[in-house]
Write a protein that holds these residues in place. Structure first.
Motif, PDB file in Angstrom:
ATOM      1  N   ALA A   1       0.921  -1.062  -0.012  1.00 43.71           N
ATOM      2  CA  ALA A   1      -0.182  -0.186   0.010  1.00 43.71           C
ATOM      3  C   ALA A   1       0.835   1.259  -0.106  1.00 43.71           C
ATOM      4  O   ALA A   1       0.369   2.250   0.245  1.00 43.71           O
ATOM      5  N   GLY A   2       2.033   1.179  -0.205  1.00 41.24           N
ATOM      6  CA  GLY A   2       3.043   2.442  -0.207  1.00 41.24           C
ATOM      7  C   GLY A   2       2.977   3.296  -1.300  1.00 41.24           C
ATOM      8  O   GLY A   2       3.477   4.268  -1.377  1.00 41.24           O
ATOM      9  N   SER A   3       2.333   2.509  -2.297  1.00 43.00           N
ATOM     10  CA  SER A   3       2.257   3.400  -3.802  1.00 43.00           C
ATOM     11  C   SER A   3       1.291   2.591  -4.540  1.00 43.00           C
ATOM     12  O   SER A   3       0.711   1.657  -4.366  1.00 43.00           O
ATOM     13  N   GLY A   4       1.218   3.325  -5.623  1.00 47.63           N
ATOM     14  CA  GLY A   4       0.243   2.914  -6.989  1.00 47.63           C
ATOM     15  C   GLY A   4      -0.936   2.423  -6.717  1.00 47.63           C
ATOM     16  O   GLY A   4      -1.693   3.244  -5.818  1.00 47.63           O
ATOM     17  N   ILE A   5      -1.561   1.303  -7.001  1.00 45.85           N
ATOM     18  CA  ILE A   5      -2.871   0.905  -6.751  1.00 45.85           C
ATOM     19  C   ILE A   5      -3.000   0.525  -5.191  1.00 45.85           C
ATOM     20  O   ILE A   5      -4.349   0.967  -4.916  1.00 45.85           O
ATOM     21  N   GLY A   6      -2.242   0.039  -4.586  1.00 50.64           N
ATOM     22  CA  GLY A   6      -2.376  -0.308  -3.348  1.00 50.64           C
ATOM     23  C   GLY A   6      -2.517   0.968  -2.324  1.00 50.64           C
ATOM     24  O   GLY A   6      -3.411   1.167  -1.328  1.00 50.64           O
ATOM     25  N   ASN A   7      -1.909   2.192  -2.575  1.00 51.68           N
ATOM     26  CA  ASN A   7      -2.038   3.529  -1.959  1.00 51.68           C
ATOM     27  C   ASN A   7      -3.449   3.900  -2.273  1.00 51.68           C
ATOM     28  O   ASN A   7      -4.169   4.409  -1.465  1.00 51.68           O
TER      29      ASN A   7
ATOM     30  N   ASN B   1       8.615  -1.411   2.300  1.00 49.40           N
ATOM     31  CA  ASN B   1       9.206  -0.379   2.496  1.00 49.40           C
ATOM     32  C   ASN B   1       8.424   0.739   3.540  1.00 49.40           C
ATOM     33  O   ASN B   1       7.288   1.240   3.053  1.00 49.40           O
ATOM     34  N   LEU B   2       8.878   0.669   4.674  1.00 51.20           N
ATOM     35  CA  LEU B   2       8.387   1.085   5.816  1.00 51.20           C
ATOM     36  C   LEU B   2       7.899   2.702   5.723  1.00 51.20           C
ATOM     37  O   LEU B   2       7.016   3.410   6.117  1.00 51.20           O
ATOM     38  N   GLU B   3       9.105   3.323   5.153  1.00 52.60           N
ATOM     39  CA  GLU B   3       8.849   4.829   4.850  1.00 52.60           C
ATOM     40  C   GLU B   3       7.645   5.428   4.276  1.00 52.60           C
ATOM     41  O   GLU B   3       6.820   6.343   4.639  1.00 52.60           O
TER      42      GLU B   3
END
Length: 251
Positions: free
Chosen positions: A13-19, A38-40
């Motif tokens: 969920a850190g980027s893209g569709i998951g975000n 990627n925790l950040e």
């Protein structure tokens, strides 16, 4: 969408569709655990949710690592007392697209570990918790590549066909228990994976748009709408299905 106060985990969920999925759940009132390798990135998305929508926690997890997925599920249950929804979104593509005979073992192993085994880990551990609760909902992110052939992409195709099959098998197993399991199959959607594909050759953008009847790529928000809908109480009689969002490409 009827997902208010549901406890939701979204992997990758850190980027893209998951975000987009994580934020769409939060917009509709869900409590969202933003998980990413990627925790950040996970922290950034979680902070945006807290600022704009409501409750969220960031948790680092490599879905190809069983113990990290186990910790992810346990952390969510410890924090909120239950797990209503798991979205198995985390996924990768090969570093190099090639015909099957030339495909690297590294790309095969890496893609299968995340896209197929990672989904199995998430489903197995979430189902253990959901079975105890007597309710739950899983949405797996598959792909158009899980419904039709995809050239020079054997590991990704295999993994996404597997996700569709695992979704149907598990949905049948748990239909009597109050747990629903469905899959979403995006076509070519604006994301890091699409960018990776477009970079393989100069004319790839034009080639792809010629085979998409709507002549455009999907948007992450459009995939998120379908995922939240499937996870909501508006779809209580839907299980074991694959919803295809591809602008007509599969036609």
């Amino acid at each position: 969408m009827k997902v208010k106060d549901k406890v939701v985990i979204v992997t990758g969920a850190g980027s893209g569709i998951g975000n987009a999925i994580a934020k769409h759940f939060a917009y509709h009132g869900a409590k969202v655990i933003v998980s990413d390798i990627n925790l950040e990135k996970a922290k950034k998305v979680s902070e945006e949710i807290v600022t704009n929508f409501g409750e969220s926690l960031p948790i680092k997890a490599d879905v190809a690592n069983y113990e990290e997925v186990k910790n992810l599920i346990q952390h969510a249950v410890t924090a909120y007392g239950q797990l209503d929804v798991l979205v198995n979104n985390a996924g990768v593509g090969p570093k190099q697209m090639a015909k099957t005979a030339e495909y690297t073992l590294e790309d095969w192993d890496d893609v299968i570990a995340v896209n197929q085994t990672g989904v199995f880990y998430g489903m197995q551990l979430a189902l253990q918790q959901m079975t105890q609760q007597g309710f739950g909902n899983i949405v797996n992110i598959a792909s158009l590549a899980g419904l039709k052939a995809s050239l020079n992409n054997i590991s990704y195709t295999a993994s996404k066909f597997a996700v569709v099959g695992m979704t149907k098998s598990a949905a049948l197993e748990y239909a009597k228990t109050g747990i629903r399991i469905n899959a979403v199959c995006p076509g070519y959607t604006e994301s890091a994976l699409l960018d990776q594909l477009l970079a393989t050759r100069p004319d790839m953008d034009a080639r792809l748009k010629r085979i998409i009847p709507m002549q455009r790529y999907g948007e992450a928000s459009e995939i998120a709408e379908a995922v939240v809908w499937l996870a909501s109480d508006s779809t209580k009689f839907i299980t074991g299905q694959t919803i295809t969002l591809d602008g007509g490409t599969s036609l």
